[in-house]
Write an enzyme that holds these catalytic residues in place. Structure first.
Site, PDB file in Angstrom:
ATOM      1  N   ASN A 157    -148.198  -1.570   1.502  1.00 51.36           N
ATOM      2  CA  ASN A 157    -147.663  -0.874   0.340  1.00 51.36           C
ATOM      3  C   ASN A 157    -147.903  -1.751  -0.880  1.00 51.36           C
ATOM      4  O   ASN A 157    -147.616  -2.953  -0.848  1.00 51.36           O
ATOM      5  CB  ASN A 157    -146.171  -0.600   0.516  1.00 51.36           C
ATOM      6  CG  ASN A 157    -145.891   0.342   1.675  1.00 51.36           C
ATOM      7  OD1 ASN A 157    -146.617   1.308   1.871  1.00 51.36           O
ATOM      8  ND2 ASN A 157    -144.856   0.062   2.448  1.00 51.36           N
TER       9      ASN A 157
ATOM     10  N   GLU B  10    -141.490  -2.560  -1.846  1.00 52.71           N
ATOM     11  CA  GLU B  10    -140.116  -2.957  -2.183  1.00 52.71           C
ATOM     12  C   GLU B  10    -139.978  -4.467  -2.283  1.00 52.71           C
ATOM     13  O   GLU B  10    -139.219  -4.969  -3.104  1.00 52.71           O
ATOM     14  CB  GLU B  10    -139.131  -2.400  -1.144  1.00 52.71           C
ATOM     15  CG  GLU B  10    -139.015  -0.890  -1.236  1.00 52.71           C
ATOM     16  CD  GLU B  10    -138.207  -0.269  -0.104  1.00 52.71           C
ATOM     17  OE1 GLU B  10    -137.591  -1.017   0.683  1.00 52.71           O
ATOM     18  OE2 GLU B  10    -138.224   0.973  -0.010  1.00 52.71           O
ATOM     19  N   VAL B  11    -140.677  -5.195  -1.442  1.00 51.10           N
ATOM     20  CA  VAL B  11    -140.630  -6.664  -1.487  1.00 51.10           C
ATOM     21  C   VAL B  11    -141.958  -7.154  -2.065  1.00 51.10           C
ATOM     22  O   VAL B  11    -143.029  -6.881  -1.498  1.00 51.10           O
ATOM     23  CB  VAL B  11    -140.391  -7.266  -0.088  1.00 51.10           C
ATOM     24  CG1 VAL B  11    -140.456  -8.795  -0.148  1.00 51.10           C
ATOM     25  CG2 VAL B  11    -139.040  -6.814   0.466  1.00 51.10           C
TER      26      VAL B  11
ATOM     27  N   HIS C 170    -147.614  -4.397   7.194  1.00 55.87           N
ATOM     28  CA  HIS C 170    -146.767  -3.819   8.243  1.00 55.87           C
ATOM     29  C   HIS C 170    -147.644  -3.550   9.458  1.00 55.87           C
ATOM     30  O   HIS C 170    -148.717  -2.946   9.331  1.00 55.87           O
ATOM     31  CB  HIS C 170    -146.176  -2.480   7.800  1.00 55.87           C
ATOM     32  CG  HIS C 170    -145.220  -2.537   6.660  1.00 55.87           C
ATOM     33  ND1 HIS C 170    -143.853  -2.488   6.836  1.00 55.87           N
ATOM     34  CD2 HIS C 170    -145.427  -2.627   5.323  1.00 55.87           C
ATOM     35  CE1 HIS C 170    -143.265  -2.532   5.646  1.00 55.87           C
ATOM     36  NE2 HIS C 170    -144.187  -2.618   4.710  1.00 55.87           N
TER      37      HIS C 170
ATOM     38  N   HIS D  56    -147.500  -8.307   2.170  1.00 55.39           N
ATOM     39  CA  HIS D  56    -147.252  -8.229   3.615  1.00 55.39           C
ATOM     40  C   HIS D  56    -147.989  -7.046   4.206  1.00 55.39           C
ATOM     41  O   HIS D  56    -148.140  -6.005   3.575  1.00 55.39           O
ATOM     42  CB  HIS D  56    -145.757  -8.132   3.930  1.00 55.39           C
ATOM     43  CG  HIS D  56    -145.039  -7.048   3.174  1.00 55.39           C
ATOM     44  ND1 HIS D  56    -144.660  -7.207   1.863  1.00 55.39           N
ATOM     45  CD2 HIS D  56    -144.651  -5.809   3.540  1.00 55.39           C
ATOM     46  CE1 HIS D  56    -144.057  -6.114   1.453  1.00 55.39           C
ATOM     47  NE2 HIS D  56    -144.044  -5.234   2.446  1.00 55.39           N
TER      48      HIS D  56
ATOM     49  N   ARG E  41    -140.292  -9.939  12.709  1.00 53.05           N
ATOM     50  CA  ARG E  41    -139.904  -8.532  12.876  1.00 53.05           C
ATOM     51  C   ARG E  41    -139.234  -8.009  11.611  1.00 53.05           C
ATOM     52  O   ARG E  41    -138.407  -8.706  11.009  1.00 53.05           O
ATOM     53  CB  ARG E  41    -138.938  -8.381  14.064  1.00 53.05           C
ATOM     54  CG  ARG E  41    -139.597  -8.646  15.371  1.00 53.05           C
ATOM     55  CD  ARG E  41    -138.720  -8.299  16.563  1.00 53.05           C
ATOM     56  NE  ARG E  41    -139.296  -8.931  17.743  1.00 53.05           N
ATOM     57  CZ  ARG E  41    -140.346  -8.461  18.408  1.00 53.05           C
ATOM     58  NH1 ARG E  41    -140.907  -7.323  18.038  1.00 53.05           N
ATOM     59  NH2 ARG E  41    -140.825  -9.101  19.439  1.00 53.05           N
ATOM     60  N   ASP E  42    -139.578  -6.769  11.256  1.00 49.24           N
ATOM     61  CA  ASP E  42    -138.927  -6.115  10.118  1.00 49.24           C
ATOM     62  C   ASP E  42    -137.444  -5.921  10.449  1.00 49.24           C
ATOM     63  O   ASP E  42    -137.077  -5.545  11.554  1.00 49.24           O
ATOM     64  CB  ASP E  42    -139.597  -4.765   9.840  1.00 49.24           C
ATOM     65  CG  ASP E  42    -139.240  -4.218   8.483  1.00 49.24           C
ATOM     66  OD1 ASP E  42    -140.139  -4.126   7.630  1.00 49.24           O
ATOM     67  OD2 ASP E  42    -138.054  -3.874   8.266  1.00 49.24           O
ATOM     68  N   ILE E  43    -136.608  -6.166   9.447  1.00 47.95           N
ATOM     69  CA  ILE E  43    -135.158  -6.089   9.665  1.00 47.95           C
ATOM     70  C   ILE E  43    -134.702  -4.647   9.885  1.00 47.95           C
ATOM     71  O   ILE E  43    -133.673  -4.410  10.523  1.00 47.95           O
ATOM     72  CB  ILE E  43    -134.406  -6.758   8.490  1.00 47.95           C
ATOM     73  CG1 ILE E  43    -133.016  -7.180   8.884  1.00 47.95           C
ATOM     74  CG2 ILE E  43    -134.391  -5.875   7.253  1.00 47.95           C
ATOM     75  CD1 ILE E  43    -132.376  -8.165   7.923  1.00 47.95           C
TER      76      ILE E  43
HETATM   77  P1  5GP Z   1    -142.320  -2.742   1.560  1.00 51.88           P
HETATM   78  O1  5GP Z   1    -141.588  -1.468   1.243  1.00 51.88           O
HETATM   79  O2  5GP Z   1    -142.199  -3.743   0.450  1.00 51.88           O
HETATM   80  O3  5GP Z   1    -143.730  -2.503   1.999  1.00 51.88           O
HETATM   81  O4  5GP Z   1    -141.637  -3.307   2.854  1.00 51.88           O
HETATM   82  C1  5GP Z   1    -140.658  -4.289   2.845  1.00 51.88           C
HETATM   83  C2  5GP Z   1    -140.127  -4.375   4.253  1.00 51.88           C
HETATM   84  O5  5GP Z   1    -139.414  -5.597   4.360  1.00 51.88           O
HETATM   85  C3  5GP Z   1    -139.151  -3.250   4.609  1.00 51.88           C
HETATM   86  O6  5GP Z   1    -139.647  -2.573   5.759  1.00 51.88           O
HETATM   87  C4  5GP Z   1    -137.839  -3.966   4.890  1.00 51.88           C
HETATM   88  O7  5GP Z   1    -137.117  -3.418   5.965  1.00 51.88           O
HETATM   89  C5  5GP Z   1    -138.280  -5.394   5.165  1.00 51.88           C
HETATM   90  N1  5GP Z   1    -137.343  -6.433   4.763  1.00 51.88           N
HETATM   91  C6  5GP Z   1    -136.729  -6.529   3.548  1.00 51.88           C
HETATM   92  N2  5GP Z   1    -135.955  -7.616   3.499  1.00 51.88           N
HETATM   93  C7  5GP Z   1    -136.097  -8.236   4.700  1.00 51.88           C
HETATM   94  C8  5GP Z   1    -135.533  -9.435   5.254  1.00 51.88           C
HETATM   95  O8  5GP Z   1    -134.762 -10.151   4.638  1.00 51.88           O
HETATM   96  N3  5GP Z   1    -135.897  -9.750   6.530  1.00 51.88           N
HETATM   97  C9  5GP Z   1    -136.761  -8.979   7.249  1.00 51.88           C
HETATM   98  N4  5GP Z   1    -137.055  -9.380   8.502  1.00 51.88           N
HETATM   99  N5  5GP Z   1    -137.313  -7.841   6.763  1.00 51.88           N
HETATM  100  C10 5GP Z   1    -136.974  -7.478   5.503  1.00 51.88           C
END
Ligand code: 5GP
Ligand code: ZN
Length: 123
Positions: free
Chosen positions: A96, A104-105, A111, A109, A29-31
């Site tokens: 993304n 961001e990460v 979503h 991944h 699950r997303d945090i």
């Molecule tokens: P991005 O913007 O890279 O597509 O999405 C990264 C997602 O990872 C964001 O929705 C953010 O809330 C989630 N996220 C970032 N760090 C963590 C973490 O340590 N644990 C979990 N479960 N989700 C994370």
């Protein structure tokens, strides 16, 4: 990768609410959920972005994508009904990619976002 949060989750060095796992893929699950259901589907190997993928990753990407319907059903956000009048449920998948893609990460991944609206997913 040393400082990658998703590698840390894969290696159990960071906690996460894991909902599915096999030898190649982890789902948690997303945090910061942007909707009632917000899962992240990640490969266990570190791949920075979708832009780093080529044909050699087709099997892995296909496996991640093919998991989505069963995950959605497990989370009760799958599409039920076969006509416009009866059809309910549904979800969105997003990858993304890069700065302009809002990533961001930097560990690939998908979503998986769904459940009753409104959602607060970023644009
Ligand atoms: P991005 O913007 O890279 O597509 O999405 C990264 C997602 O990872 C964001 O929705 C953010 O809330 C989630 N996220 C970032 N760090 C963590 C973490 O340590 N644990 C979990 N479960 N989700 C994370
Ligand atoms: Zn990683």
């Amino acid at each position: 990768m040393e400082n990658c949060p998703f590698c840390k989750i894969v290696n159990r060095r960071l906690p996460a609410d894991i909902v599915y796992e096999n030898d190649r893929v982890l789902v948690f699950r997303d945090i910061h959920p942007a909707a009632p259901v917000h899962l992240l589907v990640v490969p266990k190997i570190h791949i920075q972005t979708l832009s780093d993928c080529t044909g050699v990753h087709a099997g892995l990407l296909g496996e991640m994508m093919a998991l989505i319907p069963s995950l959605a059903d497990q989370q009760r956000i799958g599409v039920v009904g076969s006509t416009a009048e009866t059809r309910v449920g549904g979800y969105r998948i997003i990858i993304n990619t890069g700065p302009d893609g809002g990533q961001e990460v930097y560990h690939l991944h998908i979503h998986l976002i769904g459940g009753p609206r409104p959602w607060k997913y970023k644009n």
